[in-house]
Design an enzyme around this catalytic site. Sequence first.
Site, PDB file in Angstrom:
ATOM      1  N   ALA A  44      38.522 -36.802  -1.770  1.00 61.28           N
ATOM      2  CA  ALA A  44      37.285 -37.571  -1.905  1.00 61.28           C
ATOM      3  C   ALA A  44      37.448 -38.730  -2.885  1.00 61.28           C
ATOM      4  CB  ALA A  44      36.149 -36.657  -2.363  1.00 61.28           C
ATOM      5  N   GLY A  45      38.183 -38.491  -3.978  1.00 65.91           N
ATOM      6  CA  GLY A  45      38.399 -39.550  -4.962  1.00 65.91           C
ATOM      7  C   GLY A  45      39.217 -40.701  -4.401  1.00 65.91           C
ATOM      8  N   ASP A  46      40.189 -40.364  -3.546  1.00 66.08           N
ATOM      9  CA  ASP A  46      40.984 -41.411  -2.909  1.00 66.08           C
ATOM     10  C   ASP A  46      40.131 -42.212  -1.934  1.00 66.08           C
ATOM     11  OD1 ASP A  46      43.196 -40.265  -4.270  1.00 66.08           O
ATOM     12  OD2 ASP A  46      43.492 -38.856  -2.623  1.00 66.08           O
ATOM     13  N   GLY A  84      26.836 -39.776  -7.853  1.00 66.48           N
ATOM     14  CA  GLY A  84      27.186 -41.157  -7.530  1.00 66.48           C
ATOM     15  C   GLY A  84      28.216 -41.722  -8.479  1.00 66.48           C
ATOM     16  N   LYS A 135      33.235 -42.243 -11.827  1.00 64.16           N
ATOM     17  CA  LYS A 135      32.790 -41.360 -10.752  1.00 64.16           C
ATOM     18  C   LYS A 135      31.992 -40.189 -11.331  1.00 64.16           C
ATOM     19  CE  LYS A 135      37.126 -41.449  -9.670  1.00 64.16           C
ATOM     20  NZ  LYS A 135      38.484 -41.236  -9.115  1.00 64.16           N
ATOM     21  N   LEU A 136      30.811 -39.958 -10.772  1.00 66.74           N
ATOM     22  CA  LEU A 136      29.909 -38.932 -11.284  1.00 66.74           C
ATOM     23  C   LEU A 136      29.719 -37.782 -10.305  1.00 66.74           C
ATOM     24  CD1 LEU A 136      27.142 -41.371 -12.636  1.00 66.74           C
ATOM     25  CD2 LEU A 136      29.133 -40.457 -13.869  1.00 66.74           C
ATOM     26  N   ALA A 153      47.930 -39.132  -2.880  1.00 69.65           N
ATOM     27  CA  ALA A 153      46.776 -39.940  -3.266  1.00 69.65           C
ATOM     28  C   ALA A 153      46.867 -41.370  -2.742  1.00 69.65           C
ATOM     29  CB  ALA A 153      46.627 -39.945  -4.784  1.00 69.65           C
TER      30      ALA A 153
END
Length: 316
Positions: A256-258, A230, A225-226, A35
């Site tokens: 994607a979160g990183d 968005g 984060k949704l 991460a």
Amino acid sequence: MLEVVTLGETMVMMNPEETGDLKYIYNYKKQLGGAESNFAIGLNRLDHQVGWISKLGADPHGEYVKSFIQGEGVDVSQVKSIDDAPTGLFFKERRELGESKVYYYRHDSAASRMEPTDLSEEYLAQAKYLHLTGITPALSESCYQTILKAIEIAQENDVKISLDPNLRLKLWSKERMREVMLELFKEADIVLPGIEEGEILLGTDEPSEIAQQVLDLGVEIVVVKLGAEGALVVTEDTSEKVAGYPVERVVDPIGAGDGFAAGFIAGQLKGYDLVESTKLANAVGAFATTVIGDVEGLPTMEQIKVFTGQKNGIDR
């Protein structure tokens, strides 16, 4: 001069060439995943200088990881190689339906041997941000103490702290996870939780309630984060839902979160306001899902401008 410093484990990832149960998969592509290094590479591609701190095994896997990350422009001068523990390894299982799964082989890895004495105050103090995740403190008690020391150094040198929970239920119990993460929230300036993480840690999946509970712990900025919808960016004085960017086909959601975290911090470093920073985070996170691999899909600013319609792409 580094703008951001982060620390954590990066492992060799065996990424299957086909979807399905790993029992029946025989061909893999060697890549890497972690991460914090995903974040560092993502931020570097957005034109910012980042340093990554870790430990690797003195083995070919460790050489590969260090070489790859250095090749992406991330400073690895604080990465140590040790002889008595291996570089971590994990296998990804990709499925057509449902989330990808991962199988870790990281117990007592080199990175789990990180300790507070591995940190250089001079190195950390030069940064504007220290970026942490909830993965590193789960690796070992010495890693947890290293995180606490990094926070102490950052606070003593006016370095802002961003924290992405990045929960890994395979690494520790929910009870210990909640205890540690809520304590770390109290030390952070920016927290970037997802809906599922809010439910696990705070007992609610309502974005505004997640944000308020985190703010109540003393955090300055919360970005919830949704997913495809968005993100919700909230401070004590403002609350704004920022629409996401549609992706026709999600190829690989991991990473994607990183990318989202890298996009938000990049926006802050560029002097964007909170909404514009969140738009950049949404765009980077969405773009990252379009390519197989944790870092291969992380975009440059040029690619983001084309993706978001700010600039026309030239293909021929």
